[in-house]
Design a protein around this motif. Structure first.
Motif, PDB file in Angstrom:
ATOM      1  N   TRP A  32       0.867  -1.175   0.000  1.00 41.99           N
ATOM      2  CA  TRP A  32       0.000   0.000   0.000  1.00 41.99           C
ATOM      3  C   TRP A  32       0.904   1.225   0.000  1.00 41.99           C
ATOM      4  CZ3 TRP A  32      -4.375   2.191  -1.040  1.00 41.99           C
ATOM      5  CH2 TRP A  32      -4.744   3.383  -0.429  1.00 41.99           C
ATOM      6  N   PRO A  56       0.840   4.969   0.529  1.00 40.80           N
ATOM      7  CA  PRO A  56      -0.168   5.824   1.157  1.00 40.80           C
ATOM      8  C   PRO A  56      -0.249   7.250   0.632  1.00 40.80           C
ATOM      9  CG  PRO A  56       1.725   5.575   2.600  1.00 40.80           C
ATOM     10  CD  PRO A  56       1.961   4.663   1.429  1.00 40.80           C
ATOM     11  N   GLY A  83      -9.019   5.409  -1.857  1.00 41.94           N
ATOM     12  CA  GLY A  83      -9.150   6.264  -0.681  1.00 41.94           C
ATOM     13  C   GLY A  83      -8.391   5.766   0.520  1.00 41.94           C
ATOM     14  N   THR A  84      -8.769   4.617   1.056  1.00 40.31           N
ATOM     15  CA  THR A  84      -8.113   4.074   2.248  1.00 40.31           C
ATOM     16  C   THR A  84      -7.529   2.702   1.952  1.00 40.31           C
ATOM     17  OG1 THR A  84     -10.091   2.939   3.090  1.00 40.31           O
ATOM     18  CG2 THR A  84      -9.799   5.266   3.714  1.00 40.31           C
ATOM     19  N   LYS A  85      -6.567   2.312   2.772  1.00 39.97           N
ATOM     20  CA  LYS A  85      -5.947   0.999   2.617  1.00 39.97           C
ATOM     21  C   LYS A  85      -6.987  -0.105   2.793  1.00 39.97           C
ATOM     22  CE  LYS A  85      -3.342  -0.287   6.027  1.00 39.97           C
ATOM     23  NZ  LYS A  85      -2.173  -0.379   6.934  1.00 39.97           N
ATOM     24  N   GLU A  86      -7.868   0.045   3.769  1.00 36.99           N
ATOM     25  CA  GLU A  86      -8.855  -0.990   4.050  1.00 36.99           C
ATOM     26  C   GLU A  86      -9.811  -1.178   2.860  1.00 36.99           C
ATOM     27  OE1 GLU A  86      -6.884   0.301   7.520  1.00 36.99           O
ATOM     28  OE2 GLU A  86      -8.043   1.486   6.077  1.00 36.99           O
ATOM     29  N   ARG A  87     -10.266  -0.068   2.286  1.00 30.60           N
ATOM     30  CA  ARG A  87     -11.167  -0.189   1.137  1.00 30.60           C
ATOM     31  C   ARG A  87     -10.428  -0.787  -0.063  1.00 30.60           C
ATOM     32  NH1 ARG A  87     -13.552   3.893  -3.102  1.00 30.60           N
ATOM     33  NH2 ARG A  87     -15.363   2.679  -3.821  1.00 30.60           N
TER      34      ARG A  87
END
Length: 260
Positions: free
Chosen positions: A205, A207, A247-251
Motif C-alpha cells: 500500500w 499511502p 481512498g483508504t488501505k482498508e477499502r
C-alpha cells in the motif's frame, strides 16, 4: 530454446544487492515483525513422489510452467523480505528499485518526497475500448472487482500489454503481465510503502500521492505520466495489479480481494 534464463539475471542482482546494504541494527519492530511473519508462514506438505514423477514424465510442458511459477514465488518472498529490512537504510532504498523489476513495477525510493508531476500523459499507444471487448483484445485473463461492479470505461495500451479500468468515483485498476522488465515506475519518499496482504498474497500500500511513469520496453525510456493517488500494488500468479483511488488501505484491500 535459448539457454539464457532470466532468473540468472535476477539471482545476480540479488547477489549484488548484498554488497550494497548496511543491515539496520536492530530493524524497526514493525518491520521485523512483518518479515518474521512472512518467513514463518507454513509451507504446504510435499506431494507424493510417485505422483509427481508420473506427472512430470507425461506432461513436460506443464512441469516447466510449474517450476517457473514456484521459482517466482521463492523470488517474491526473498524480495519482500529484502524490501522490508532495507527500507530503513539509504543503501537499501537505492537498491530496492532494481529487485522489484520482477513484478513489472519499480519503486524508486528517496529520503525526501519527490517533486510532484504537474502534467499528464497517456500510456504508449493507449486507446479506449468497450469493457466487454477486453478478453478478445489481450493475451491474459481479465478480472473485475465484484465490489465495484462493471467499469464505466476501459483502455488498453502498449500493444495490449496494459489494461486499465475506470469507475465514476475515481477508482482505477491497471492489470498487466508482470515480468523481469519493468512497466510502471513510482518515485516515492516518506511515508514509506506499507506491507499488507490481499487474499493471503503479498501486497504494498503506497499511502501518499506520488509521480507515476511508464518505461518503454523497446529502449528503456522513462515516460512521466502524472501524479498518482494512493495505490495498492499486488501480484496474482504472473499478473500484476495496481489499484488507485480507493481512498483508504482498508477499502483498497476489500476491492482487491473481490477480484473475479
Amino acid at each position: 530454446m535459448s539457454s539464457h534464463d532470466p532468473f540468472d539475471d535476477l539471482e545476480a542482482e540479488l547477489t549484488a544487492l548484498g554488497d550494497l546494504l548496511d543491515t539496520p541494527s536492530p530493524p524497526p519492530p514493525d518491520v521485523a515483525a512483518a518479515v518474521r511473519a512472512r518467513l514463518e508462514t507454513p509451507s504446504p506438505p510435499p506431494p507424493d513422489a510417485a505422483a509427481v514423477r508420473a506427472r512430470l514424465e507425461t506432461q513436460p510442458q506443464d512441469r516447466a510452467r510449474r517450476v517457473r511459477r514456484a521459482r517466482w514465488k521463492v523470488v517474491a518472498a526473498v524480495v519482500l523480505a529484502v524490501i522490508a529490512v532495507t527500507a530503513a537504510t539509504p543503501q537499501g532504498r537505492a537498491a530496492v528499485a532494481r529487485v522489484l523489476r520482477f513484478a513489472g513495477i519499480e519503486l524508486q525510493l528517496a529520503d525526501t518526497p519527490p517533486t510532484p508531476v504537474r502534467t499528464t500523459a497517456n500510456l504508449p499507444g493507449e486507446r479506449p475500448v468497450a469493457p466487454d471487448d477486453l478478453p478478445a483484445l489481450v493475451k491474459f485473463p481479465i478480472r473485475t472487482p465484484s465490489e465495484l461492479g462493471a467499469p464505466d470505461h476501459a483502455t488498453i495500451a502498449d500493444q495490449g500489454r496494459v489494461v486499465s479500468m475506470f469507475w465514476p468515483d475515481g477508482v482505477r485498476l491497471d492489470q498487466f503481465q508482470g515480468g523481469v522488465d519493468p512497466f510502471f515506475f513510482k518515485q516515492l519518499g516518506p511515508p514509506w510503502p506499507d506491507y499488507v496482504q490481499v487474499a493471503g498474497t503479498s501486497a504494498w500500500w503506497i499511502p501518499g500521492e506520488h509521480p507515476l511513469g511508464y518505461i518503454r520496453r523497446q529502449d528503456g525510456t522513462e515516460v512521466p505520466l502524472r501524479q498518482a493517488a494512493p495505490t495498492l500494488v499486488w501480484q496474482r500468479d504472473t499478473l500484476t495489479y495496481r489499484l488507485e483511488g480507493a481512498g483508504t488501505k482498508e477499502r483498497a484491500v476489500n476491492i482487491a480481494e473481490s477480484l473475479r
